[in-house]
Design an enzyme around this catalytic site. Structure first.
Site, PDB file in Angstrom:
ATOM      1  N   ASP A   6     -32.187   9.388  39.761  1.00 14.09           N
ATOM      2  CA  ASP A   6     -32.014   9.621  38.325  1.00 14.09           C
ATOM      3  C   ASP A   6     -31.494   8.341  37.692  1.00 14.09           C
ATOM      4  O   ASP A   6     -30.330   7.978  37.867  1.00 14.09           O
ATOM      5  CB  ASP A   6     -31.043  10.775  38.075  1.00 14.09           C
ATOM      6  CG  ASP A   6     -30.693  10.932  36.597  1.00 14.09           C
ATOM      7  OD1 ASP A   6     -31.584  10.693  35.765  1.00 14.09           O
ATOM      8  OD2 ASP A   6     -29.530  11.277  36.293  1.00 14.09           O
ATOM      9  N   GLY A   8     -30.407   6.402  34.518  1.00  9.38           N
ATOM     10  CA  GLY A   8     -30.000   6.508  33.130  1.00  9.38           C
ATOM     11  C   GLY A   8     -29.776   5.139  32.524  1.00  9.38           C
ATOM     12  O   GLY A   8     -29.920   4.110  33.187  1.00  9.38           O
ATOM     13  N   ASN A  11     -26.049   4.165  34.389  1.00  7.21           N
ATOM     14  CA  ASN A  11     -25.996   4.235  35.853  1.00  7.21           C
ATOM     15  C   ASN A  11     -27.263   4.856  36.427  1.00  7.21           C
ATOM     16  O   ASN A  11     -27.955   5.619  35.745  1.00  7.21           O
ATOM     17  CB  ASN A  11     -24.781   5.073  36.305  1.00  7.21           C
ATOM     18  CG  ASN A  11     -23.468   4.398  35.985  1.00  7.21           C
ATOM     19  OD1 ASN A  11     -23.262   3.231  36.291  1.00  7.21           O
ATOM     20  ND2 ASN A  11     -22.552   5.133  35.351  1.00  7.21           N
ATOM     21  N   VAL A  13     -28.425   7.129  39.807  1.00  6.52           N
ATOM     22  CA  VAL A  13     -27.892   7.970  40.879  1.00  6.52           C
ATOM     23  C   VAL A  13     -28.985   8.212  41.918  1.00  6.52           C
ATOM     24  O   VAL A  13     -30.116   8.565  41.578  1.00  6.52           O
ATOM     25  CB  VAL A  13     -27.375   9.309  40.327  1.00  6.52           C
ATOM     26  CG1 VAL A  13     -26.827  10.184  41.464  1.00  6.52           C
ATOM     27  CG2 VAL A  13     -26.290   9.073  39.274  1.00  6.52           C
ATOM     28  N   ASP A 109     -35.186  12.743  31.483  1.00  3.55           N
ATOM     29  CA  ASP A 109     -33.927  13.428  31.788  1.00  3.55           C
ATOM     30  C   ASP A 109     -33.828  14.757  31.069  1.00  3.55           C
ATOM     31  O   ASP A 109     -33.303  15.737  31.614  1.00  3.55           O
ATOM     32  CB  ASP A 109     -32.738  12.535  31.434  1.00  3.55           C
ATOM     33  CG  ASP A 109     -32.764  12.063  29.981  1.00  3.55           C
ATOM     34  OD1 ASP A 109     -33.858  11.932  29.399  1.00  3.55           O
ATOM     35  OD2 ASP A 109     -31.666  11.811  29.428  1.00  3.55           O
ATOM     36  N   ARG A 110     -34.381  14.835  29.877  1.00  2.00           N
ATOM     37  CA  ARG A 110     -34.328  16.068  29.105  1.00  2.00           C
ATOM     38  C   ARG A 110     -35.255  17.127  29.696  1.00  2.00           C
ATOM     39  O   ARG A 110     -34.931  18.324  29.721  1.00  2.00           O
ATOM     40  CB  ARG A 110     -34.670  15.787  27.647  1.00  2.00           C
ATOM     41  CG  ARG A 110     -33.829  14.652  27.066  1.00  2.00           C
ATOM     42  CD  ARG A 110     -34.071  14.398  25.619  1.00  2.00           C
ATOM     43  NE  ARG A 110     -33.388  15.404  24.811  1.00  2.00           N
ATOM     44  CZ  ARG A 110     -33.384  15.398  23.482  1.00  2.00           C
ATOM     45  NH1 ARG A 110     -34.052  14.469  22.830  1.00  2.00           N
ATOM     46  NH2 ARG A 110     -32.733  16.337  22.812  1.00  2.00           N
ATOM     47  N   ASP A 129     -25.810  17.342  27.047  1.00  2.00           N
ATOM     48  CA  ASP A 129     -25.640  16.306  28.069  1.00  2.00           C
ATOM     49  C   ASP A 129     -24.822  15.155  27.488  1.00  2.00           C
ATOM     50  O   ASP A 129     -25.259  14.453  26.581  1.00  2.00           O
ATOM     51  CB  ASP A 129     -27.003  15.802  28.533  1.00  2.00           C
ATOM     52  CG  ASP A 129     -26.918  14.892  29.762  1.00  2.00           C
ATOM     53  OD1 ASP A 129     -25.801  14.436  30.087  1.00  2.00           O
ATOM     54  OD2 ASP A 129     -27.958  14.650  30.383  1.00  2.00           O
ATOM     55  N   THR A 132     -24.983   8.396  27.894  1.00  2.00           N
ATOM     56  CA  THR A 132     -24.942   7.255  26.980  1.00  2.00           C
ATOM     57  C   THR A 132     -25.206   7.730  25.557  1.00  2.00           C
ATOM     58  O   THR A 132     -24.585   7.260  24.602  1.00  2.00           O
ATOM     59  CB  THR A 132     -25.986   6.212  27.398  1.00  2.00           C
ATOM     60  OG1 THR A 132     -25.742   5.826  28.757  1.00  2.00           O
ATOM     61  CG2 THR A 132     -25.891   4.982  26.517  1.00  2.00           C
ATOM     62  N   THR A 184      -1.975   3.742  16.695  1.00  2.00           N
ATOM     63  CA  THR A 184      -3.404   3.443  16.557  1.00  2.00           C
ATOM     64  C   THR A 184      -4.241   4.048  17.678  1.00  2.00           C
ATOM     65  O   THR A 184      -5.288   4.657  17.440  1.00  2.00           O
ATOM     66  CB  THR A 184      -3.626   1.921  16.519  1.00  2.00           C
ATOM     67  OG1 THR A 184      -2.906   1.378  15.422  1.00  2.00           O
ATOM     68  CG2 THR A 184      -5.100   1.587  16.364  1.00  2.00           C
TER      69      THR A 184
END
Length: 257
Positions: A6, A8, A11, A13, A109-110, A129, A132, A184
């Site tokens: 996978d 992305g 990253n 995987v 991915d979707r 999900d 990113t 802050t």
């Protein structure tokens, strides 16, 4: 054994599936310049530790970064002797085709999350999900992907805030103890955390209104558990949803050659 990959935006995987469970999972930063040989040097060292280096017989890839797919294909072909399935390509079948505007390309991915979400929770489902980008995938009653929402990811928003306002520091994403910050960092953490809770709840509310149906909501991605602490919206948190979806798609293609 199946090598599920996978990729992305941040990253990539790699997981080894033995037919009943994942026996090993490793993560590496996504880099489109990394060659197949470099992948193998890194991966083979880790596989040797789990004694899985000689057991891969098939592979499947989901990638939101098209430029890395070529080298991942070469990795599977050259070092594991198998031609990988690539989600989104014509030769990779899905249990139910997506129903979107003609000519639209849906992120792999979707599609993978849709397959796994439907398998585990049935239809009329929203998959959130936290990656990113923060994505919302709407799954119809029969398991078809029928559209969704894409919002900036949490870390992406923090980075943009820091870059646009030089006086604001980098901060970690965490659940603040109070909504009203007294410094802050606390103010930024509260804005990001509760801002994203509001974003998720608001988008889900609108999707449910448009669908006119009671829809279950599940969450996945690295920050899913953290944001689940601030809302009762999610019916389940699925840490391995994408990898499980890759296994399901691989099995479907073997059964429907």
């Amino acid at each position: 054994m199946l090598l599920a990959i996978d990729c992305g935006n941040t990253n990539t995987v790699f997981s080894i599936w033995n037919g009943t469970s994942f026996v090993a999972t490793w993560r590496i930063a996504t880099d489109h310049k990394r060659t197949a040989d470099e992948y193998f040097v890194w991966l083979s060292s880790l596989m040797a530790l789990t004694k899985t280096e000689a057991s891969v017989t098939e592979a499947i890839i989901s990638s939101t970064v098209p430029r890395v797919v070529f080298n991942l294909r070469v990795l599977c072909d050259r070092y594991f002797g198998c031609r990988p399935l690539v989600v989104g390509k014509p030769d990779c079948r899905l249990p139910v085709a997506p129903r979107v505007d003609q000519g639209t390309t849906v992120g792999p991915d979707r599609l993978v999350n849709t397959v796994a979400g439907f398998d585990r929770h049935g239809g009329n489902l929203i998959v959130v999900d936290f990656g990113t980008a923060t994505t919302f995938d709407v799954v119809d009653h029969d398991g078809a992907y029928v559209g969704g929402v894409i919002a900036p990811g949490v870390n992406l928003s923090l980075e943009a805030l820091h870059m646009a306002a030089a006086a604001l520091p980098h901060v970690d994403v965490t659940k603040p103890s109070r909504a009203i910050g007294t410094n802050t960092v606390a103010c930024m953490q509260s804005g990001v955390y509760w801002g994203y809770i509001g974003l998720v709840e608001g988008i889900v509310r609108e999707v449910r209104r448009e669908r006119a149906a009671p829809m279950k909501v599940i969450a996945t991605g690295g920050l899913a558990s953290l944001f689940a602490q601030g809302t009762e919206l999610f019916h389940a948190i699925e840490d391995d949803l994408t990898m499980q979806g890759l296994v399901l798609i691989s099995d479907y293609n073997k059964e429907n050659v």
